[in-house]
Write a protein that holds these residues in place. Structure first.
Motif, PDB file in Angstrom:
ATOM      1  N   ARG A   7      22.069  15.526 -19.814  1.00  0.00           N
ATOM      2  CA  ARG A   7      23.303  15.405 -19.035  1.00  0.00           C
ATOM      3  C   ARG A   7      23.145  14.397 -17.897  1.00  0.00           C
ATOM      4  O   ARG A   7      24.036  13.560 -17.673  1.00  0.00           O
ATOM      5  CB  ARG A   7      23.706  16.771 -18.470  1.00  0.00           C
ATOM      6  N   THR A   8      22.011  14.449 -17.171  1.00  0.00           N
ATOM      7  CA  THR A   8      21.837  13.505 -16.054  1.00  0.00           C
ATOM      8  C   THR A   8      21.699  12.070 -16.551  1.00  0.00           C
ATOM      9  O   THR A   8      22.141  11.123 -15.893  1.00  0.00           O
ATOM     10  CB  THR A   8      20.612  13.876 -15.195  1.00  0.00           C
ATOM     11  N   SER A  16      28.495   9.589 -23.207  1.00  0.00           N
ATOM     12  CA  SER A  16      28.580  11.016 -23.499  1.00  0.00           C
ATOM     13  C   SER A  16      27.198  11.604 -23.783  1.00  0.00           C
ATOM     14  O   SER A  16      26.263  10.892 -24.169  1.00  0.00           O
ATOM     15  CB  SER A  16      29.485  11.254 -24.709  1.00  0.00           C
ATOM     16  N   THR A  17      27.078  12.912 -23.609  1.00  0.00           N
ATOM     17  CA  THR A  17      25.811  13.587 -23.919  1.00  0.00           C
ATOM     18  C   THR A  17      25.509  13.495 -25.409  1.00  0.00           C
ATOM     19  O   THR A  17      24.338  13.435 -25.808  1.00  0.00           O
ATOM     20  CB  THR A  17      25.863  15.066 -23.492  1.00  0.00           C
ATOM     21  N   VAL A  20      23.873  10.121 -25.968  1.00  0.00           N
ATOM     22  CA  VAL A  20      22.503  10.154 -25.441  1.00  0.00           C
ATOM     23  C   VAL A  20      21.593  10.918 -26.395  1.00  0.00           C
ATOM     24  O   VAL A  20      20.471  10.479 -26.693  1.00  0.00           O
ATOM     25  CB  VAL A  20      22.475  10.783 -24.036  1.00  0.00           C
ATOM     26  N   ASP A  21      22.064  12.041 -26.884  1.00  0.00           N
ATOM     27  CA  ASP A  21      21.261  12.852 -27.799  1.00  0.00           C
ATOM     28  C   ASP A  21      20.949  12.078 -29.083  1.00  0.00           C
ATOM     29  O   ASP A  21      19.820  12.126 -29.593  1.00  0.00           O
ATOM     30  CB  ASP A  21      22.012  14.141 -28.142  1.00  0.00           C
ATOM     31  N   ARG A  22      21.921  11.328 -29.602  1.00  0.00           N
ATOM     32  CA  ARG A  22      21.689  10.540 -30.818  1.00  0.00           C
ATOM     33  C   ARG A  22      20.631   9.468 -30.579  1.00  0.00           C
ATOM     34  O   ARG A  22      19.753   9.237 -31.413  1.00  0.00           O
ATOM     35  CB  ARG A  22      22.998   9.905 -31.303  1.00  0.00           C
ATOM     36  N   VAL A  23      20.687   8.817 -29.429  1.00  0.00           N
ATOM     37  CA  VAL A  23      19.712   7.764 -29.128  1.00  0.00           C
ATOM     38  C   VAL A  23      18.314   8.349 -28.976  1.00  0.00           C
ATOM     39  O   VAL A  23      17.332   7.837 -29.551  1.00  0.00           O
ATOM     40  CB  VAL A  23      20.106   7.008 -27.840  1.00  0.00           C
ATOM     41  N   LEU A  24      18.189   9.417 -28.206  1.00  0.00           N
ATOM     42  CA  LEU A  24      16.867   9.999 -27.933  1.00  0.00           C
ATOM     43  C   LEU A  24      16.220  10.588 -29.177  1.00  0.00           C
ATOM     44  O   LEU A  24      14.994  10.737 -29.226  1.00  0.00           O
ATOM     45  CB  LEU A  24      16.979  11.072 -26.843  1.00  0.00           C
ATOM     46  N   ARG A  37      21.115   0.931 -23.036  1.00  0.00           N
ATOM     47  CA  ARG A  37      21.483   1.578 -21.776  1.00  0.00           C
ATOM     48  C   ARG A  37      20.860   2.962 -21.658  1.00  0.00           C
ATOM     49  O   ARG A  37      20.314   3.338 -20.616  1.00  0.00           O
ATOM     50  CB  ARG A  37      23.013   1.678 -21.659  1.00  0.00           C
ATOM     51  N   VAL A  38      20.918   3.720 -22.734  1.00  0.00           N
ATOM     52  CA  VAL A  38      20.374   5.083 -22.712  1.00  0.00           C
ATOM     53  C   VAL A  38      18.869   5.061 -22.493  1.00  0.00           C
ATOM     54  O   VAL A  38      18.331   5.792 -21.644  1.00  0.00           O
ATOM     55  CB  VAL A  38      20.718   5.823 -24.019  1.00  0.00           C
ATOM     56  N   LEU A  39      18.160   4.231 -23.261  1.00  0.00           N
ATOM     57  CA  LEU A  39      16.700   4.197 -23.155  1.00  0.00           C
ATOM     58  C   LEU A  39      16.260   3.688 -21.782  1.00  0.00           C
ATOM     59  O   LEU A  39      15.282   4.191 -21.214  1.00  0.00           O
ATOM     60  CB  LEU A  39      16.113   3.326 -24.263  1.00  0.00           C
ATOM     61  N   SER A  40      16.987   2.725 -21.228  1.00  0.00           N
ATOM     62  CA  SER A  40      16.648   2.212 -19.900  1.00  0.00           C
ATOM     63  C   SER A  40      16.814   3.299 -18.843  1.00  0.00           C
ATOM     64  O   SER A  40      15.948   3.488 -17.978  1.00  0.00           O
ATOM     65  CB  SER A  40      17.526   1.005 -19.553  1.00  0.00           C
ATOM     66  N   CYS A  41      17.923   4.027 -18.913  1.00  0.00           N
ATOM     67  CA  CYS A  41      18.153   5.113 -17.954  1.00  0.00           C
ATOM     68  C   CYS A  41      17.131   6.232 -18.129  1.00  0.00           C
ATOM     69  O   CYS A  41      16.637   6.791 -17.143  1.00  0.00           O
ATOM     70  CB  CYS A  41      19.573   5.668 -18.125  1.00  0.00           C
ATOM     71  N   ALA A  42      16.826   6.558 -19.375  1.00  0.00           N
ATOM     72  CA  ALA A  42      15.880   7.630 -19.645  1.00  0.00           C
ATOM     73  C   ALA A  42      14.504   7.306 -19.077  1.00  0.00           C
ATOM     74  O   ALA A  42      13.835   8.168 -18.502  1.00  0.00           O
ATOM     75  CB  ALA A  42      15.788   7.883 -21.149  1.00  0.00           C
ATOM     76  N   ARG A  43      14.096   6.054 -19.219  1.00  0.00           N
ATOM     77  CA  ARG A  43      12.788   5.668 -18.677  1.00  0.00           C
ATOM     78  C   ARG A  43      12.823   5.658 -17.149  1.00  0.00           C
ATOM     79  O   ARG A  43      11.892   6.100 -16.481  1.00  0.00           O
ATOM     80  CB  ARG A  43      12.385   4.296 -19.213  1.00  0.00           C
TER      81      ARG A  43
END
Length: 347
Positions: A7-8, A16-17, A20-24, A37-43
């Motif tokens: 979520r964060t 959307s969550t 994000v879930d699909r990317v991770l 974008r998702v991977l950059s934020c996650a890292r």
């Protein structure tokens, strides 16, 4: 700083969550821009910890390893280290070792048939044989990530190779041999199997530096012993008897302890320079008494840990091949004998 969640991450990158879930979890249906974008934020948020720039998956993964252990003490130690490290990682849902009895393709085919449907990543130590190449290609085409360990098979679409640069390691062996033998003499080379690409590369590196820097140091025998202690011991006995002026032995793979036994029996352990690869506790005594002069080691603990990390990383990323980074070999003499598993090596 509070622990990052899906979520964060979604809030931080404005998606959307579900996206994000699909990317991770490396699922399809997400654009390249959104994935980035998702991977950059996650890292940035610390959700995807990294080991040597390898992203790790968001959820636990089932891993399996195909290892031709047989009587090979180094591979036995590798299996033990893989198991111990995997147990310490919450991201490893399960870790299963398939201890194959030998190098023959049939052993790998049989082990591959027993892989669990839940397994998404497989680590393998194998020879570069056509049947094995096709079997591993089939695994990759079925959606399983494959990581080669210690000896590479670059013609298959593996996600990564974990190990040393074997040509460079062989050149180090040649340099040590040339220096210790003062640049001249006759040498015997013991290989595990020429089908091991890593063994062939080490042998090539060893020969090349002898040709370049030590032209008076001559290889008089090169034999395959299939990493067996008994075969190495028997062959070493014969070579020592037939070559009284033998000045050096270079062991590319397994069988080190068998060669050491033959040298002691012949009373030539301080006369013949003996250089080998991969430290295992059973050769400690041979290092201490001077039977083995030097070991070029790829660090079985580090090899195991990097293999597990590479498998996890192969699942975490949509990139078909991870960045290649060799393990740097270390040279072991009797003055710097290491410990394994954090405990002193037994006598």
């Amino acid at each position: 700083m509070r622990k990052a969640t899906i979520r964060t991450i979604a809030e931080a990158c404005g998606l959307s969550t579900a996206t994000v879930d699909r990317v991770l979890n490396s699922r399809p249906g997400v654009s390249a821009a959104a994935r980035h974008r998702v991977l950059s934020c996650a890292r940035t948020l610390g959700y995807l910890p990294e080991e040597g720039a390898v992203p790790l998956p968001a959820h636990p993964v089932h891993l399996e390893f195909l290892l031709p252990i047989g009587t090979n003490a180094f591979l036995q130690a590798l299996a033990a280290q893989i198991t111990a490290f995997s147990r310490s990682l919450p991201l490893v849902a399960s870790c299963r070792i398939h201890p194959m009895e030998g190098l023959a393709p049939g052993h790998l085919l049989a082990a591959a048939e027993n892989l669990s449907p839940e397994t998404r990543a497989v680590g393998v130590v194998a020879t570069d044989h056509p049947v094995i190449r096709e079997a591993l290609k089939d695994l990759v085409e079925a959606g399983t990530r494959v990581v080669t360990i210690a000896s590479d098979i670059p013609s298959i679409p593996r996600a990564a190779y974990v190990g040393v640069d074997n040509v460079a390691a062989g050149r180090v062996g040649g340099l040590l041999m040339g220096r210790l033998m003062a640049g001249s003499g006759r040498v015997c080379v013991f290989l595990g199997s020429r089908r091991y690409r890593g063994h062939e590369e080490r042998s090539l590196g060893f020969s090349s530096i002898l040709d370049e820097d030590f032209p008076d140091l001559r290889i008089v025998h090169a034999h395959e012993v299939f990493d067996a202690r008994s075969a190495s011991r028997d062959l070493a006995r014969r070579v020592l008897a037939e070559t009284p002026d033998l000045a050096g032995i270079y062991c590319v793979g397994g069988g080190r302890s068998g060669i050491a036994e033959a040298l002691r029996e012949a009373g030539r352990q301080r006369e013949v320079v003996f250089v080998c690869h991969d430290y295992i506790t059973e050769i400690r005594a041979a290092l201490l008494d001077g039977t083995i002069d030097a070991v070029i080691d790829q660090n079985v603990r580090l090899l195991a840990e990097q293999a597990v990390i590479a498998l996890l990383g192969s699942v975490a990323t949509a990139v078909p091949s991870l960045t290649r980074k060799f393990i740097e070999p270390r040279i072991i003499f009797r003055e710097n004998i290491p410990t394994l598993s954090g405990r002193p090596a037994p006598p």
